[in-house]
Design a protein around this motif. Structure first.
Motif, mmCIF file in Angstrom:
data_model
loop_
_atom_site.group_PDB
_atom_site.id
_atom_site.type_symbol
_atom_site.label_atom_id
_atom_site.label_comp_id
_atom_site.label_asym_id
_atom_site.label_seq_id
_atom_site.Cartn_x
_atom_site.Cartn_y
_atom_site.Cartn_z
ATOM 1 N N MET A 104 0.825 -1.203 0.000
ATOM 2 C CA MET A 104 0.000 0.000 0.000
ATOM 3 C C MET A 104 0.867 1.265 0.000
ATOM 4 O O MET A 104 1.863 1.344 0.724
ATOM 5 C CB MET A 104 -0.918 0.028 1.225
ATOM 6 N N ILE A 105 0.461 2.228 -0.822
ATOM 7 C CA ILE A 105 1.099 3.539 -0.880
ATOM 8 C C ILE A 105 0.000 4.582 -0.768
ATOM 9 O O ILE A 105 -0.956 4.572 -1.552
ATOM 10 C CB ILE A 105 1.868 3.743 -2.204
ATOM 11 N N ALA A 106 0.119 5.473 0.215
ATOM 12 C CA ALA A 106 -0.876 6.527 0.409
ATOM 13 C C ALA A 106 -0.188 7.880 0.331
ATOM 14 O O ALA A 106 0.795 8.127 1.033
ATOM 15 C CB ALA A 106 -1.563 6.367 1.767
ATOM 16 N N ALA A 107 -0.691 8.752 -0.535
ATOM 17 C CA ALA A 107 -0.111 10.079 -0.708
ATOM 18 C C ALA A 107 -1.205 11.134 -0.603
ATOM 19 O O ALA A 107 -2.311 10.944 -1.117
ATOM 20 C CB ALA A 107 0.590 10.186 -2.060
ATOM 21 N N ILE A 108 -0.885 12.230 0.057
ATOM 22 C CA ILE A 108 -1.833 13.329 0.222
ATOM 23 C C ILE A 108 -1.418 14.500 -0.659
ATOM 24 O O ILE A 108 -0.246 14.866 -0.712
ATOM 25 C CB ILE A 108 -1.896 13.774 1.698
ATOM 26 N N CYS A 109 -2.385 15.089 -1.357
ATOM 27 C CA CYS A 109 -2.198 16.302 -2.144
ATOM 28 C C CYS A 109 -1.036 16.118 -3.142
ATOM 29 O O CYS A 109 -1.023 15.151 -3.894
ATOM 30 C CB CYS A 109 -1.984 17.487 -1.201
ATOM 31 N N VAL A 110 -0.033 16.998 -3.123
ATOM 32 C CA VAL A 110 1.066 16.872 -4.096
ATOM 33 C C VAL A 110 2.040 15.761 -3.750
ATOM 34 O O VAL A 110 3.009 15.532 -4.477
ATOM 35 C CB VAL A 110 1.822 18.205 -4.291
ATOM 36 N N GLY A 123 -0.680 5.209 -16.787
ATOM 37 C CA GLY A 123 -1.899 4.501 -17.142
ATOM 38 C C GLY A 123 -2.801 4.173 -15.968
ATOM 39 O O GLY A 123 -3.764 3.408 -16.129
ATOM 40 N N ARG A 124 -2.522 4.760 -14.805
ATOM 41 C CA ARG A 124 -3.322 4.454 -13.618
ATOM 42 C C ARG A 124 -4.059 5.701 -13.142
ATOM 43 O O ARG A 124 -3.629 6.831 -13.370
ATOM 44 C CB ARG A 124 -2.425 3.907 -12.505
ATOM 45 N N LYS A 125 -5.163 5.496 -12.451
ATOM 46 C CA LYS A 125 -5.976 6.607 -11.952
ATOM 47 C C LYS A 125 -5.348 7.199 -10.691
ATOM 48 O O LYS A 125 -4.890 6.463 -9.813
ATOM 49 C CB LYS A 125 -7.394 6.129 -11.661
ATOM 50 N N ALA A 126 -5.357 8.529 -10.619
ATOM 51 C CA ALA A 126 -4.783 9.217 -9.462
ATOM 52 C C ALA A 126 -5.274 10.652 -9.459
ATOM 53 O O ALA A 126 -5.890 11.127 -10.414
ATOM 54 C CB ALA A 126 -3.257 9.181 -9.509
ATOM 55 N N THR A 127 -4.990 11.362 -8.368
ATOM 56 C CA THR A 127 -5.327 12.776 -8.286
ATOM 57 C C THR A 127 -4.243 13.512 -7.513
ATOM 58 O O THR A 127 -3.355 12.884 -6.916
ATOM 59 C CB THR A 127 -6.712 12.988 -7.646
ATOM 60 N N THR A 128 -4.323 14.833 -7.554
ATOM 61 C CA THR A 128 -3.391 15.683 -6.813
ATOM 62 C C THR A 128 -4.051 17.039 -6.608
ATOM 63 O O THR A 128 -5.230 17.217 -6.956
ATOM 64 C CB THR A 128 -2.030 15.788 -7.533
#
Length: 202
Positions: A104-110, A123-128
């Motif tokens: 598991m990798i969890a990232a917040i904002c930038v 090719g994967r879904k993500a946001t920032t």
């Protein structure tokens, strides 16, 4: 016991780091007791975005990545030097290692931008960070990510989010993935996150 690395870049936002220390810490003492958070940085001393210093428990060269079960990365400010560490090859290699092991990798904002820079979001879904005045989502798309303008986006083993307001929810999502929905709900209740806070103006 699940061991989580909180990987800190110089210039990180303290609030985005503290949600992991608090949620996983509450779980260690009051939840099912199965999580241990370890703070790691490239340097012995780090300066947060808002100018106070933090001493991580370990520098990166002092830890064995194989001992960890998950990775958490808070975002930070360019003006505070965040990307100097976050785009450092050593930092990016840690991200690649966890992804290669499907941890598991969890990232917040930038915090999702070094994920993109590492190549794991191709090719994967993500946001920032999503403010209309910001180019961060375009930058994430430039790394090959499929950018979704949702508060939290989960693609297999990767959790990303779009601004600091999502921070606690990211930490709770990580806790749920590492333990169980029932345990996560218990920790939420103990921390008061099921209460509606009514502000009374006098």
């Amino acid at each position: 016991m699940k061991k989580i690395m909180l990987l800190l870049a110089d210039g990180f936002e303290a609030i985005e780091a503290s949600v992991f220390t608090d949620v996983l810490g509450w779980n260690q003492l009051e939840g099912d007791g199965t999580t241990e958070l370890v703070t790691v940085g490239l340097h012995e001393k780090l300066t947060c975005t808002w100018n106070f210093t933090v001493l991580p428990q370990y520098t990166l060269n002092e830890v064995n990545l194989e001992e960890f079960d998950a990775l958490a990365i808070p975002g930070g400010f360019e003006e505070a030097g965040f990307y100097r560490d976050a785009y450092d090859m050593r930092f990016l290699d840690v991200i690649r290692h966890f992804n290669d092991k499907n941890k598991m990798i969890a990232a917040i904002c930038v915090g999702s931008l070094p994920l993109g820079k590492s190549g794991i979001l191709e090719g994967r879904k993500a946001t920032t960070y999503n403010h209309p005045t910001s180019q961060r989502q375009s930058q994430l798309a430039g790394f090959g990510a499929i950018v979704i303008n949702d508060p939290i986006v989960i693609d297999d083993n990767i959790i990303t989010s779009y601004n600091p307001s999502t921070a606690f929810n990211v930490a709770f999502t990580l806790l749920e993935k590492l333990t169980s929905p029932e345990n996560c709900q218990k920790v939420k209740e103990l921390m008061g996150f099921t209460d509606i806070i009514k502000i009374v103006h006098k």
